[in-house]
Enzyme design. Structure first.
Site, PDB file in Angstrom:
ATOM      1  N   ASP A 172       0.889  -0.938   0.398  1.00 16.34           N
ATOM      2  CA  ASP A 172      -0.173   0.020  -0.339  1.00 16.34           C
ATOM      3  C   ASP A 172       0.945   1.369   0.460  1.00 16.34           C
ATOM      4  O   ASP A 172       2.084   1.394   0.743  1.00 16.34           O
ATOM      5  CB  ASP A 172      -1.042   0.191   1.497  1.00 16.34           C
ATOM      6  N   ASN A 200      -1.829  12.863  -4.172  1.00 14.46           N
ATOM      7  CA  ASN A 200      -3.013  13.236  -5.588  1.00 14.46           C
ATOM      8  C   ASN A 200      -3.826  14.490  -4.694  1.00 14.46           C
ATOM      9  O   ASN A 200      -3.860  15.675  -5.274  1.00 14.46           O
ATOM     10  CB  ASN A 200      -5.025  12.842  -4.773  1.00 14.46           C
ATOM     11  N   HIS A 219      -4.495  13.940  -9.269  1.00 13.88           N
ATOM     12  CA  HIS A 219      -4.107  12.739  -9.770  1.00 13.88           C
ATOM     13  C   HIS A 219      -3.508  12.365 -10.874  1.00 13.88           C
ATOM     14  O   HIS A 219      -2.891  11.207 -10.855  1.00 13.88           O
ATOM     15  CB  HIS A 219      -6.091  12.571  -9.809  1.00 13.88           C
ATOM     16  N   ASP A 251      -1.115   9.384 -10.319  1.00 11.42           N
ATOM     17  CA  ASP A 251      -1.305   7.722 -11.475  1.00 11.42           C
ATOM     18  C   ASP A 251       0.431   7.605 -12.017  1.00 11.42           C
ATOM     19  O   ASP A 251       0.641   6.378 -12.293  1.00 11.42           O
ATOM     20  CB  ASP A 251      -2.083   8.564 -12.359  1.00 11.42           C
ATOM     21  N   GLU A 261      -3.853   2.297  -4.302  1.00 12.82           N
ATOM     22  CA  GLU A 261      -2.665   2.328  -4.961  1.00 12.82           C
ATOM     23  C   GLU A 261      -2.236   0.789  -3.929  1.00 12.82           C
ATOM     24  O   GLU A 261      -0.944   0.882  -3.513  1.00 12.82           O
ATOM     25  CB  GLU A 261      -2.830   3.392  -3.741  1.00 12.82           C
TER      26      GLU A 261
END
Length: 167
Positions: free
Chosen positions: A81, A89, A94, A98, A124
């Site tokens: 994680d 973010n 975002h 990504d 994630e």
């Protein structure tokens, strides 16, 4: 992509048909081949959408689930994680989040063996399947991933940042 290849194949078949003449028999044969190429492209694209994560290009959760049903013997499954992902973010957007996931995915794949599996589990979270690996072997591999993440940088709007660690 597959749909482009199928489209080119159909175009080729139509040009060939026009060049050779359009008898009823050849029209049927060419039409059948064109339809089969379309069907193949649809099936391949459906498989890709179901089994590959488009962002990371890692296997998706469905692929992991199927592989888990087949694995035998000693194996380890680990969940990764990305730490503080929401703050990436929020601070960088975002698109930056990504990019962090893409960088993670690329780097993680270099650590594991060809028969190991890294899959995007969701958000994630990544799942790692390590066949023929006990807990000690998995810890060694995951520590390599942690070190690689600490050394990795990603860029957003000209600013270079360290990739966050994972837990």
């Amino acid at each position: 992509s597959t749909s482009n290849v199928a489209g080119l194949g159909i175009l080729f078949m139509l040009i060939l048909q026009m060049h050779t003449g359009a008898s009823d028999a050849s029209l049927n044969v060419f039409s059948i081949f064109a339809l089969l190429m379309c069907l193949y492209a649809i099936l391949q694209e459906s498989w890709r959408m179901a089994y590959l994560d488009e962002l990371t290009e890692l296997p998706a959760r469905r692929a992991l689930r199927e592989r888990l049903q087949k694995v035998g013997g000693t194996y380890t499954v680990a969940m990764l994680d990305v730490d503080h992902f929401k703050s990436i973010n929020d601070e960088f957007g975002h698109a930056a989040g990504d990019e962090v996931l893409r960088v993670y995915s690329k780097n993680i794949m270099t650590v594991f063996r060809h028969h190991d599996m890294v899959a995007r589990y969701g958000g994630e979270e990544l799942a790692v399947l390590l066949p023929n690996t006990d807990a000690d072997g998995a810890i060694r591999a995951l520590n390599k991933v942690r070190r690689r993440a600490a050394e990795t940088r990603w860029q957003s709007n000209g600013a270079v940042s360290q990739v966050p660690s994972f837990s």
